[in-house]
Design a protein around this motif. Structure first.
Motif, PDB file in Angstrom:
ATOM      1  N   PRO A 156       0.809  -1.221   0.000  1.00 53.15           N
ATOM      2  CA  PRO A 156       0.000   0.000   0.000  1.00 53.15           C
ATOM      3  C   PRO A 156       0.846   1.277   0.000  1.00 53.15           C
ATOM      4  CG  PRO A 156      -0.929  -1.613   1.514  1.00 53.15           C
ATOM      5  CD  PRO A 156       0.383  -2.174   1.049  1.00 53.15           C
ATOM      6  N   ALA A 157       1.937   1.286   0.757  1.00 55.76           N
ATOM      7  CA  ALA A 157       2.796   2.479   0.786  1.00 55.76           C
ATOM      8  C   ALA A 157       3.422   2.735  -0.578  1.00 55.76           C
ATOM      9  CB  ALA A 157       3.882   2.320   1.850  1.00 55.76           C
ATOM     10  N   ALA A 158       3.855   1.664  -1.242  1.00 58.88           N
ATOM     11  CA  ALA A 158       4.450   1.814  -2.568  1.00 58.88           C
ATOM     12  C   ALA A 158       3.430   2.336  -3.575  1.00 58.88           C
ATOM     13  CB  ALA A 158       5.018   0.477  -3.036  1.00 58.88           C
ATOM     14  N   MET A 159       2.187   1.857  -3.455  1.00 61.91           N
ATOM     15  CA  MET A 159       1.147   2.323  -4.358  1.00 61.91           C
ATOM     16  C   MET A 159       0.902   3.828  -4.175  1.00 61.91           C
ATOM     17  SD  MET A 159       0.222  -0.276  -6.220  1.00 61.91           S
ATOM     18  CE  MET A 159       1.982  -0.669  -6.179  1.00 61.91           C
ATOM     19  N   LEU A 160       0.901   4.261  -2.930  1.00 60.75           N
ATOM     20  CA  LEU A 160       0.674   5.675  -2.645  1.00 60.75           C
ATOM     21  C   LEU A 160       1.807   6.531  -3.189  1.00 60.75           C
ATOM     22  CD1 LEU A 160      -1.178   7.737  -1.164  1.00 60.75           C
ATOM     23  CD2 LEU A 160       0.295   7.451   0.823  1.00 60.75           C
ATOM     24  N   LEU A 161       3.036   6.011  -3.110  1.00 57.54           N
ATOM     25  CA  LEU A 161       4.203   6.784  -3.521  1.00 57.54           C
ATOM     26  C   LEU A 161       4.618   6.527  -4.969  1.00 57.54           C
ATOM     27  CD1 LEU A 161       6.327   6.342  -0.266  1.00 57.54           C
ATOM     28  CD2 LEU A 161       5.140   8.408  -1.014  1.00 57.54           C
ATOM     29  N   ARG A 162       3.834   5.770  -5.688  1.00 53.71           N
ATOM     30  CA  ARG A 162       4.196   5.446  -7.068  1.00 53.71           C
ATOM     31  C   ARG A 162       4.433   6.690  -7.926  1.00 53.71           C
ATOM     32  NH1 ARG A 162       1.040   0.804 -10.281  1.00 53.71           N
ATOM     33  NH2 ARG A 162       2.491  -0.409  -9.002  1.00 53.71           N
ATOM     34  N   PRO A 163       3.633   7.759  -7.801  1.00 53.11           N
ATOM     35  CA  PRO A 163       3.874   8.935  -8.644  1.00 53.11           C
ATOM     36  C   PRO A 163       5.229   9.604  -8.424  1.00 53.11           C
ATOM     37  CG  PRO A 163       1.651   8.993  -7.731  1.00 53.11           C
ATOM     38  CD  PRO A 163       2.392   7.907  -7.007  1.00 53.11           C
ATOM     39  N   VAL A 164       5.862   9.354  -7.261  1.00 51.04           N
ATOM     40  CA  VAL A 164       7.149   9.995  -6.976  1.00 51.04           C
ATOM     41  C   VAL A 164       8.278   8.964  -6.926  1.00 51.04           C
ATOM     42  CG1 VAL A 164       6.114  11.946  -5.770  1.00 51.04           C
ATOM     43  CG2 VAL A 164       6.706   9.886  -4.475  1.00 51.04           C
ATOM     44  N   THR A 165       8.027   7.776  -7.503  1.00 47.87           N
ATOM     45  CA  THR A 165       9.028   6.718  -7.524  1.00 47.87           C
ATOM     46  C   THR A 165       9.883   6.825  -8.775  1.00 47.87           C
ATOM     47  OG1 THR A 165       7.579   5.228  -6.281  1.00 47.87           O
ATOM     48  CG2 THR A 165       9.393   4.220  -7.486  1.00 47.87           C
ATOM     49  N   ILE A 166      11.212   6.791  -8.591  1.00 48.09           N
ATOM     50  CA  ILE A 166      12.121   6.877  -9.723  1.00 48.09           C
ATOM     51  C   ILE A 166      12.713   5.497 -10.023  1.00 48.09           C
ATOM     52  CG2 ILE A 166      12.664   9.276  -9.193  1.00 48.09           C
ATOM     53  CD1 ILE A 166      15.377   8.329  -8.126  1.00 48.09           C
ATOM     54  N   GLU A 167      13.277   5.350 -11.198  1.00 46.04           N
ATOM     55  CA  GLU A 167      13.883   4.085 -11.596  1.00 46.04           C
ATOM     56  C   GLU A 167      15.185   3.847 -10.839  1.00 46.04           C
ATOM     57  OE1 GLU A 167      12.575   1.853 -13.614  1.00 46.04           O
ATOM     58  OE2 GLU A 167      10.804   3.095 -14.033  1.00 46.04           O
ATOM     59  N   ALA A 168      15.516   2.577 -10.633  1.00 54.01           N
ATOM     60  CA  ALA A 168      16.756   2.235  -9.945  1.00 54.01           C
ATOM     61  C   ALA A 168      17.972   2.785 -10.672  1.00 54.01           C
ATOM     62  CB  ALA A 168      16.868   0.717  -9.798  1.00 54.01           C
ATOM     63  N   SER A 169      17.869   2.891 -11.994  1.00 52.31           N
ATOM     64  CA  SER A 169      18.984   3.419 -12.777  1.00 52.31           C
ATOM     65  C   SER A 169      19.236   4.898 -12.505  1.00 52.31           C
ATOM     66  CB  SER A 169      18.722   3.204 -14.275  1.00 52.31           C
ATOM     67  OG  SER A 169      17.507   3.819 -14.671  1.00 52.31           O
ATOM     68  N   ASP A 170      18.269   5.569 -11.903  1.00 51.74           N
ATOM     69  CA  ASP A 170      18.402   6.991 -11.558  1.00 51.74           C
ATOM     70  C   ASP A 170      18.650   7.199 -10.069  1.00 51.74           C
ATOM     71  OD1 ASP A 170      17.966   7.901 -14.188  1.00 51.74           O
ATOM     72  OD2 ASP A 170      15.789   7.782 -13.921  1.00 51.74           O
ATOM     73  N   ALA A 171      19.039   6.135  -9.359  1.00 44.90           N
ATOM     74  CA  ALA A 171      19.160   6.204  -7.895  1.00 44.90           C
ATOM     75  C   ALA A 171      20.129   7.279  -7.422  1.00 44.90           C
ATOM     76  CB  ALA A 171      19.583   4.843  -7.344  1.00 44.90           C
ATOM     77  N   LEU A 172      21.160   7.588  -8.202  1.00 45.87           N
ATOM     78  CA  LEU A 172      22.117   8.619  -7.795  1.00 45.87           C
ATOM     79  C   LEU A 172      21.465   9.987  -7.631  1.00 45.87           C
ATOM     80  CD1 LEU A 172      25.214   7.726 -10.021  1.00 45.87           C
ATOM     81  CD2 LEU A 172      25.081   7.576  -7.528  1.00 45.87           C
TER      82      LEU A 172
END
Length: 207
Positions: A156-172
């Motif tokens: 549920p937390a991940a679903m809520l934050l999905r709009p502000v989730t970035i790709e692992a390749s952009d982790a820096l």
């Protein structure tokens, strides 16, 4: 190593905050810290050794001094100078994560703090005190844990934050983004478990 070694910070530094009981600290904690240091481009990782996790029983909990000492010994043996083992929550008089991160941001203006969370904790995140405020206060990086990595992405937390989730390749980029921001890190899972270590010690002691 002093518990305060590595706590000196300057504006512009990126610091990962890894909370937990560390009961005991183990190779899995080192693996995760190193993964986050590299993937996020962090200058430091702080192990926030909790006096008592509000969501965990104090049964079988070693004294704070013992847990701090064991964690420091592990870091020293690993030769890892970028990891600071700290009891700063005692000095800040904080118990909940939201109070700790709020106090640290005030104490160290200009430092880019990132909250480091295991995939297992992502499932429990909605049970944390003021968890939405935590997500709105600093970016969060979720590291893989055996049996929980996929579940965390569907939580549920991940679903809520999905709009502000970035790709692992952009982790820096994460330490330099304003909150809320989330990334699910990718990498090798480490199977070490404090629960299993304690159970093995009890079994050995009983034999």
């Amino acid at each position: 190593m002093s518990s305060r070694r590595g706590e000196f910070l300057t504006p512009g530094m990126s610091v990962g905050l890894m909370g937990g009981s560390f009961n005991p600290a183990h190779e899995g904690h080192l693996h995760v810290a190193r993964m986050c240091l590299k993937a996020l481009g962090l200058d430091r990782v702080w192990w926030l050794v909790s006096p008592q996790n509000p969501l965990k029983s104090d049964h079988d909990m070693a004294p704070l001094e013992k847990r701090m000492g064991d964690a420091r010994a592990l870091v020293i043996a690993a030769g890892e100078k970028r990891i600071a083992v700290t009891d700063i929550e005692i000095r800040l008089h904080t118990r909940y994560t939201i109070d700790t991160v709020t106090a640290l941001r005030k104490r160290h203006p200009g430092v880019n703090f990132v909250w480091l969370m295991g995939a297992d904790n992502m499932l429990q995140f909605p049970h944390w005190a003021r968890w939405r405020d935590i997500a709105a206060t600093l970016p969060i990086a979720v590291y893989p844990r055996p049996g929980f990595t996929l579940k965390a992405r569907l939580s549920p937390a991940a679903m809520l934050l999905r709009p502000v989730t970035i790709e692992a390749s952009d982790a820096l980029l994460l330490p330099h983004l304003g909150a809320p921001a989330l990334v699910f890190l990718e990498g090798r899972e480490h199977h070490a478990s404090a629960t299993a270590i304690r159970a093995a010690r009890r079994s050995k002691g009983a034999s």
